[in-house]
Design a protein around this motif. Structure first.
Motif, PDB file in Angstrom:
ATOM      1  N   ASP A   1       0.468   6.847  -2.710  1.00  0.00           N
ATOM      2  CA  ASP A   1       1.180   7.731  -1.781  1.00  0.00           C
ATOM      3  C   ASP A   1       0.978   9.194  -2.147  1.00  0.00           C
ATOM      4  OD1 ASP A   1       2.150   5.606  -0.325  1.00  0.00           O
ATOM      5  OD2 ASP A   1       4.237   5.845  -0.968  1.00  0.00           O
ATOM      6  N   SER A   2       1.042   9.507  -3.439  1.00  0.00           N
ATOM      7  CA  SER A   2       0.930  10.901  -3.848  1.00  0.00           C
ATOM      8  C   SER A   2      -0.467  11.469  -3.587  1.00  0.00           C
ATOM      9  CB  SER A   2       1.315  11.075  -5.315  1.00  0.00           C
ATOM     10  OG  SER A   2       0.351  10.522  -6.173  1.00  0.00           O
TER      11      SER A   2
ATOM     12  N   VAL B   1       1.571   1.922  -6.036  1.00  0.00           N
ATOM     13  CA  VAL B   1       1.740   2.385  -4.643  1.00  0.00           C
ATOM     14  C   VAL B   1       2.314   3.802  -4.600  1.00  0.00           C
ATOM     15  CG1 VAL B   1       1.820   0.072  -3.625  1.00  0.00           C
ATOM     16  CG2 VAL B   1       3.962   1.199  -4.281  1.00  0.00           C
ATOM     17  N   GLU B   2       3.138   4.164  -5.566  1.00  0.00           N
ATOM     18  CA  GLU B   2       3.625   5.550  -5.629  1.00  0.00           C
ATOM     19  C   GLU B   2       2.467   6.507  -5.897  1.00  0.00           C
ATOM     20  OE1 GLU B   2       8.242   4.953  -7.103  1.00  0.00           O
ATOM     21  OE2 GLU B   2       6.689   5.258  -8.642  1.00  0.00           O
TER      22      GLU B   2
ATOM     23  N   CYS C   1      -4.870  -0.264  -1.920  1.00  0.00           N
ATOM     24  CA  CYS C   1      -3.690  -1.121  -1.921  1.00  0.00           C
ATOM     25  C   CYS C   1      -3.628  -1.929  -3.211  1.00  0.00           C
ATOM     26  CB  CYS C   1      -3.728  -2.071  -0.729  1.00  0.00           C
ATOM     27  SG  CYS C   1      -5.102  -3.233  -0.757  1.00  0.00           S
TER      28      CYS C   1
ATOM     29  N   TRP D   1       0.796  -1.219   0.000  1.00  0.00           N
ATOM     30  CA  TRP D   1       0.000   0.000   0.000  1.00  0.00           C
ATOM     31  C   TRP D   1       0.833   1.277   0.000  1.00  0.00           C
ATOM     32  CZ3 TRP D   1       0.417  -3.491   3.857  1.00  0.00           C
ATOM     33  CH2 TRP D   1       0.967  -3.069   5.064  1.00  0.00           C
ATOM     34  N   THR D   2       2.150   1.180   0.106  1.00  0.00           N
ATOM     35  CA  THR D   2       2.972   2.377   0.113  1.00  0.00           C
ATOM     36  C   THR D   2       4.325   2.088  -0.529  1.00  0.00           C
ATOM     37  OG1 THR D   2       4.015   4.065   1.498  1.00  0.00           O
ATOM     38  CG2 THR D   2       3.731   1.882   2.469  1.00  0.00           C
TER      39      THR D   2
ATOM     40  N   TYR E   1      -2.845   9.958  -1.275  1.00  0.00           N
ATOM     41  CA  TYR E   1      -3.372   9.696   0.058  1.00  0.00           C
ATOM     42  C   TYR E   1      -2.355   9.824   1.174  1.00  0.00           C
ATOM     43  CZ  TYR E   1      -7.121   7.769  -2.763  1.00  0.00           C
ATOM     44  OH  TYR E   1      -8.117   7.606  -3.677  1.00  0.00           O
ATOM     45  N   GLY E   2      -1.074   9.993   0.852  1.00  0.00           N
ATOM     46  CA  GLY E   2      -0.037  10.136   1.864  1.00  0.00           C
ATOM     47  C   GLY E   2       0.631   8.811   2.186  1.00  0.00           C
ATOM     48  N   VAL E   3       1.854   8.908   2.686  1.00  0.00           N
ATOM     49  CA  VAL E   3       2.666   7.727   2.948  1.00  0.00           C
ATOM     50  C   VAL E   3       2.270   7.018   4.236  1.00  0.00           C
ATOM     51  CG1 VAL E   3       5.046   6.932   3.360  1.00  0.00           C
ATOM     52  CG2 VAL E   3       4.602   8.689   1.656  1.00  0.00           C
TER      53      VAL E   3
ATOM     54  N   THR F   1       7.054   2.905   0.513  1.00  0.00           N
ATOM     55  CA  THR F   1       8.071   2.559   1.517  1.00  0.00           C
ATOM     56  C   THR F   1       8.303   1.047   1.546  1.00  0.00           C
ATOM     57  OG1 THR F   1       6.454   2.419   3.324  1.00  0.00           O
ATOM     58  CG2 THR F   1       7.535   4.562   2.967  1.00  0.00           C
TER      59      THR F   1
ATOM     60  N   ARG G   1      -0.482   6.315   5.719  1.00  0.00           N
ATOM     61  CA  ARG G   1      -1.883   5.915   5.861  1.00  0.00           C
ATOM     62  C   ARG G   1      -2.029   4.432   6.202  1.00  0.00           C
ATOM     63  NH1 ARG G   1      -0.380   5.365   0.943  1.00  0.00           N
ATOM     64  NH2 ARG G   1      -1.286   3.822  -0.407  1.00  0.00           N
TER      65      ARG G   1
END
Length: 121
Positions: free
Chosen positions: A39-40, A35-36, A54, A6-7, A42-44, A9, A46
């Motif tokens: 992130d852009s 996932v990038e 996801c 989902w991220t 919804y934020g990292v 990271t 989350r």
């Protein structure tokens, strides 16, 4: 086998999983780009289930187990195949095809299910 991402990271985990299961580079690239994008928007930091979607990777050589896992994911997110927004073929050769199916499961959450089918028809 189900894997949730989902991220961005998780890029190392994504790469390790794709290497472990010998997945085509197009599959790895789609997971990472999705996932990038999440992130852009919804934020990292989350939560996967509460804050913005996801990618769910289903890897199993058994067609019936893959189908069962796919149906369990749809049930978990209270959706059905008829509500699929679209399906992309990520990779195809004479042995297998990899698909990416997008579902919008609420006004804020989208899930992408990536799965494959061996021995195409």
């Amino acid at each position: 086998m189900l894997r949730y991402f989902w991220t961005a990271t998780q890029k190392d985990r994504i790469r390790d999983t794709c290497t472990e299961y010998n997945l085509p580079s197009k599959v790895r690239e789609r997971i990472i780009s999705t996932v990038e994008l999440l992130d852009s928007y919804y934020g990292v930091g989350r939560s996967m289930d509460d804050d913005g979607g996801c990618v769910i990777l289903i890897i199993d050589d058994d067609v019936s187990r893959t189908k069962r896992a796919y149906e369990e994911v749809l049930k978990k997110y209270h959706t059905c195949e008829e509500e699929r927004e679209f399906q992309d073929i990520l990779y195809s050769d004479r042995q297998e095809e990899y698909y990416a199916d997008l579902y919008i499961v609420s006004s804020e959450i989208g899930i992408t299910i990536i799965w494959y089918q061996k021995e195409r028809s």
